[in-house]
Scaffold this active site. Sequence first.
Site, PDB file in Angstrom:
ATOM      1  N   THR A   1      -1.103   7.591  -0.697  1.00  0.00           N
ATOM      2  CA  THR A   1      -2.344   7.651  -1.444  1.00  0.00           C
ATOM      3  C   THR A   1      -3.200   6.397  -0.955  1.00  0.00           C
ATOM      4  O   THR A   1      -4.509   6.299  -1.196  1.00  0.00           O
ATOM      5  CB  THR A   1      -2.122   7.300  -2.892  1.00  0.00           C
ATOM      6  OG1 THR A   1      -1.423   5.663  -3.140  1.00  0.00           O
ATOM      7  CG2 THR A   1      -1.170   8.146  -3.685  1.00  0.00           C
TER       8      THR A   1
ATOM      9  N   ARG B   1       0.954  -1.033  -0.021  1.00  0.00           N
ATOM     10  CA  ARG B   1      -0.032   0.049  -0.051  1.00  0.00           C
ATOM     11  C   ARG B   1       0.815   1.244   0.037  1.00  0.00           C
ATOM     12  O   ARG B   1       1.452   1.435   0.888  1.00  0.00           O
ATOM     13  CB  ARG B   1      -0.828  -0.035   1.125  1.00  0.00           C
ATOM     14  CG  ARG B   1      -2.225  -0.248   1.151  1.00  0.00           C
ATOM     15  CD  ARG B   1      -3.016  -0.184   2.297  1.00  0.00           C
ATOM     16  NE  ARG B   1      -2.595   0.247   3.508  1.00  0.00           N
ATOM     17  CZ  ARG B   1      -3.434   0.860   4.587  1.00  0.00           C
ATOM     18  NH1 ARG B   1      -4.514   0.553   4.321  1.00  0.00           N
ATOM     19  NH2 ARG B   1      -3.118   1.288   5.670  1.00  0.00           N
TER      20      ARG B   1
HETATM   21  C1  PRP Z   1      -1.310  -4.607   4.613  1.00  0.00           C
HETATM   22  C2  PRP Z   1      -2.393  -5.833   4.780  1.00  0.00           C
HETATM   23  C3  PRP Z   1      -2.922  -5.881   3.455  1.00  0.00           C
HETATM   24  C4  PRP Z   1      -3.318  -4.368   3.165  1.00  0.00           C
HETATM   25  C5  PRP Z   1      -4.469  -3.982   3.578  1.00  0.00           C
HETATM   26  O1  PRP Z   1      -0.214  -4.781   3.603  1.00  0.00           O
HETATM   27  O2  PRP Z   1      -1.566  -7.329   4.844  1.00  0.00           O
HETATM   28  O3  PRP Z   1      -2.334  -6.478   2.173  1.00  0.00           O
HETATM   29  O4  PRP Z   1      -2.262  -3.554   3.971  1.00  0.00           O
HETATM   30  O5  PRP Z   1      -4.824  -2.778   3.311  1.00  0.00           O
HETATM   31  P1  PRP Z   1      -5.846  -2.126   2.351  1.00  0.00           P
HETATM   32  O6  PRP Z   1      -7.155  -3.074   2.380  1.00  0.00           O
HETATM   33  O7  PRP Z   1      -6.032  -1.044   2.596  1.00  0.00           O
HETATM   34  O8  PRP Z   1      -5.518  -2.474   0.970  1.00  0.00           O
HETATM   35  P2  PRP Z   1       1.034  -3.552   3.281  1.00  0.00           P
HETATM   36  O9  PRP Z   1       0.356  -2.908   2.124  1.00  0.00           O
HETATM   37  O10 PRP Z   1       1.039  -2.928   4.703  1.00  0.00           O
HETATM   38  O11 PRP Z   1       2.300  -4.448   2.693  1.00  0.00           O
HETATM   39  P3  PRP Z   1       3.011  -5.606   3.660  1.00  0.00           P
HETATM   40  O12 PRP Z   1       2.151  -7.077   3.883  1.00  0.00           O
HETATM   41  O13 PRP Z   1       4.122  -5.818   2.733  1.00  0.00           O
HETATM   42  O14 PRP Z   1       3.656  -4.914   4.874  1.00  0.00           O
HETATM   43  N1  URA Z   2      -2.578  -3.051   7.115  1.00  0.00           N
HETATM   44  C1  URA Z   2      -2.150  -3.477   8.070  1.00  0.00           C
HETATM   45  O1  URA Z   2      -1.338  -4.285   8.453  1.00  0.00           O
HETATM   46  N2  URA Z   2      -3.028  -3.076   9.369  1.00  0.00           N
HETATM   47  C2  URA Z   2      -3.775  -2.311   9.121  1.00  0.00           C
HETATM   48  O2  URA Z   2      -4.749  -2.054  10.169  1.00  0.00           O
HETATM   49  C3  URA Z   2      -4.394  -1.786   7.900  1.00  0.00           C
HETATM   50  C4  URA Z   2      -3.662  -2.214   6.718  1.00  0.00           C
END
Ligand code: PRP
Ligand code: URA
Length: 209
Positions: free
Chosen positions: A108, A104
């Site tokens: 944004t 993410r």
């Molecule tokens: C986190 C989580 C989801 C996403 C959820 O991953 O594991 O994939 O955020 O958020 P959303 O519903 O708003 O898209 P992150 O992007 O932090 O990546 P990571 O697992 O590599 O830490």
């Molecule tokens: N991703 C996470 O890991 N935690 C949250 O609460 C939202 C997005």
Amino acid sequence: MSKVFVFDHPLIQHKLTYIRDKSTGTKEFRELVDEVAALMAFEITRDLPLQDVTVETPVGPAKSKKIAGKKLGLVPILRAGLGMVDGILRMIPAARVGHVGLYRDPETLKPVEYYVKLPADVEEREFIVIDPMLATGGSAVEAINSLKKRGATTIKLMCLIAAPEGVEIVKEAHPDVDIYLAAMDEKLNEKGYIVPGLGDAGDRLFGTK
Ligand code: PRP
Ligand code: URA
């Protein structure tokens, strides 16, 4: 329209309490996510079709059952989805595992795809997309888009904790995808984190903060 299931099994709810607790360290967090994923796999496979078979026991023939229908594929969303893979594979050892890499963008909050690798026979499999967190829903929608673009037709989404906003976004984008959760929380905060949630799932799993 997508159906949403929240698993209220006492073991799942009990373990989720420790997963949420900020004093739970990385090792225990990882073990608990793995255990809850296994328990959720048990629930999510409740409707798998069975076929009649006959096996020879040491005493004689027995009419019994085997799982029939489509073969399963798991697709963790990297990184945090990885924490749920082994638990599910203990319940469904024959499942194949694909990967979708998304992060993410912190400004944004939109998902950015950086990796996709799926089993070769995509059309013939039923997929379970897995991620502990369903927050804005952007990552889940994008991962499911990615699977559909490559030919997947039967998809379920399994997450530990969701925000209502994210669930609505997934339902709207993918009404054919049912959603399986351990908890539906209250809301998102201004940074797109689930409240009360569990914090950053990737960081807590891998000890990166
Ligand atoms: C986190 C989580 C989801 C996403 C959820 O991953 O594991 O994939 O955020 O958020 P959303 O519903 O708003 O898209 P992150 O992007 O932090 O990546 P990571 O697992 O590599 O830490
Ligand atoms: N991703 C996470 O890991 N935690 C949250 O609460 C939202 C997005």
